[in-house]
Write an enzyme that holds these catalytic residues in place. Structure first.
Site, short mmCIF file in Angstrom:
data_model
loop_
_atom_site.label_atom_id
_atom_site.label_comp_id
_atom_site.label_asym_id
_atom_site.label_seq_id
_atom_site.Cartn_x
_atom_site.Cartn_y
_atom_site.Cartn_z
CE LYS A 51 -6.41 -2.39 1.10
NZ LYS A 51 -7.87 -2.45 1.27
CB SER A 305 -0.87 -5.10 6.46
OG SER A 305 -0.92 -3.77 6.96
#
Length: 503
Positions: A51, A305
């Site tokens: 992110k 992720s």
């Protein structure tokens, strides 16, 4: 469309704060699956998640005037930490609106990176609405966690690195999906340069907003979203992200909570790192894809992720990983209530290891036992075990029964003979002070609570099963009463696990 995104990706400014993460082999998993499995280690970013890429790139595209106004977002997870770090690096004041139910570890992580945290509301939607109010009242610039072309381009740098780092054959990239920013960026870059590579999204089966949108041909809003993989718990895929995904994502695979827990263990076995439930989706998707297709010799990359997992949640992950790997079966077995019955049951089990055994006297005629047994997906599948036991005993397979896995296994204790007119509901409670009082207050004392069991596994919500004594004439009124409480719920009155052990 693709060319414009590729240009944005190539010009993205992410490496002031983000790092180029490595691709690591997963040798144990590769050997087991008969395919080459690689991991793109986005869990190694400074905020332990990809992110940071999109958040920083969006800030970098703002004008000096916009940055001077300060930025705001609503997030309970990785975007909040990414934006906080990006803003601190650029000298921009950042306000992060987080639900009051956000675990303290995440609140501290955002504050530690220099952002102002505002706790508002009990759910993300309330936090989002308040962040938009701050935009109107204070002139702050809103930074969307996924539905923005500059954010998408920042996330797309993951694909740029993959194609630069991996020079051999590559058959597919498996990407976790929440709002769609990561998969949109990856799909845009990969399909422009290497359209032969499949881009496959992976979602929890409880929050499959992209899969539902692709099936409908338009964005849809899920009526209910599961929270186990909170990093991808999104009810509607983004507008910008869907425009890319509808044309360039090959398919979306969904996986269960148990399959995610098994994938977390797989990643740990190969890397000794612990990812969060959302972070393991790519690996879970590869395993399901290989099982479905029966393919061998393929080269597949999973995006690992994120690694922002609460330590307490690992209890739940460990508990469910073996089931997700098809190495444990949970069974309800009825045996005669007489000497020698346990011995006969153990003989029927054979040399298989028993992982759990719960028993409570039921009647003089029979006993219901709740048992966990080790299995193997190839050499000793649970279907064969059940068939063998059914030759001698009545057996009910509870391995896929959520009520049994979450609650019954911890509650086996006998029937309540004097309880009548009982209905049973399973809930997800927000983890905040007053949640139980809110439940009781809105229920209004209308019906007697005959059973209550609560579990929490380090998440922003708790698992609850409740028994209510409701006369037959009042049954139709229950759903309306429960809707007013505002908690996600499921009717478990007819669940066979409840009938066997508690009803």
């Amino acid at each position: 469309m693709l060319e414009s995104y590729v240009k944005k990706i190539l010009c993205s400014r992410v490496y002031d704060v983000a790092v180029e993460t490595p691709i690591h082999a997963a040798p144990f998993l590769s050997e087991r699956l008969g395919n080459t499995v690689l991991l793109k280690r986005e869990d190694l970013q400074p905020v332990f998640s990809f992110k940071i890429r999109g958040a920083y790139n969006k800030l970098a595209q703002l004008t000096d005037e916009q940055r001077a106004c300060g930025v705001v977002t609503a997030s309970a997870g990785n975007h909040a930490q990414g934006l906080a770090l990006a803003a601190r690096h650029m000298g921009v004041k950042a306000t992060i609106v987080m639900p009051r139910t956000t675990p303290e570890i995440k609140v501290k992580a955002v504050r530690a990176r220099g952002a102002k945290v505002v706790l508002h509301g009990d759910a993300f939607d309330e936090a989002l609405a308040y962040s938009q109010k701050l935009v109107d009242e204070k002139g702050l610039v809103y930074i969307h966690p996924y539905d923005d072309p500059d954010t998408i381009a920042g996330q797309g740098t993951v694909a740029m690195e993959i194609l630069r780092q991996h020079h051999g054959a590559l058959d597919a990239i498996f990407v976790p999906v929440g709002g769609g920013g990561l998969i949109a960026g990856i799909a845009a870059y990969v399909k422009y340069l290497r359209p032969d590579i499949k881009v496959i999204g992976v979602e929890p089966d409880e929050s499959n907003c992209l899969q539902a949108a692709l099936a409908a041909g338009k964005r849809v809003t899920l009526s209910q979203v599961g929270l186990f993989a909170d990093g991808v718990a999104v009810a509607q895929v983004g507008k910008h992200t869907f425009e890319v995904c509808r044309h360039y994502v090959d398919e979306v695979i969904t996986v269960s909570t148990d399959e995610m827990c098994a994938a977390i263990k797989d990643i740990y076995d190969d890397t000794r790192s612990i990812c969060e439930p959302a972070g393991c989706l790519g690996v879970a998707g590869i395993k399901k894809y290989v099982e479905r297709e029966g393919c061998t010799g393929k080269v597949m990359i999973a995006i690992d992720s994120g690694a922002n997992v609460n330590f307490d949640r690992l209890r739940h992950v460990a508990e469910r990983a073996e089931i997700g790997e098809k190495r444990e079966a949970l069974l309800a077995v009825t045996i005669p209530e007489k000497p020698g019955s346990f011995k006969a049951f153990c003989q029927a089990i054979g040399k298989r290891a028993i992982t759990e055994f719960n028993y409570r006297f039921h009647t003089n005629a029979e006993a219901h036992i709740f048992v966990g047994v080790q299995t193997h997906p190839e050499h000793d599948p649970r279907e064969a075990l059940v068939a063998r036991l059914q030759e001698d005993f009545p057996v009910l397979d509870l391995t896929d029964n959520e009520l049994a896995k979450l609650h019954i296994r911890h509650m086996v204790g006998g029937h309540a003979d004097k309880v009548t007119d009982e209905v049973v509901y399973r809930f997800e409670f927000p983890e905040r002070p007053g949640a139980l009082f809110n439940f009781l207050n809105k229920l209004g004392g209308r019906w007697n609570i005959s059973m209550f069991h609560y579990r929490n596994h380090g998440a922003a919500y708790g698992r609850v099963v409740v028994g209510l004594q409701v006369p037959e004439a009042d049954r139709a009124k229950v759903p309306e009463a429960l809707e007013s409480i505002g908690y996600a719920y499921w009717d478990e009155t007819d669940n066979p696990a409840y009938a066997l052990y508690l009803g």
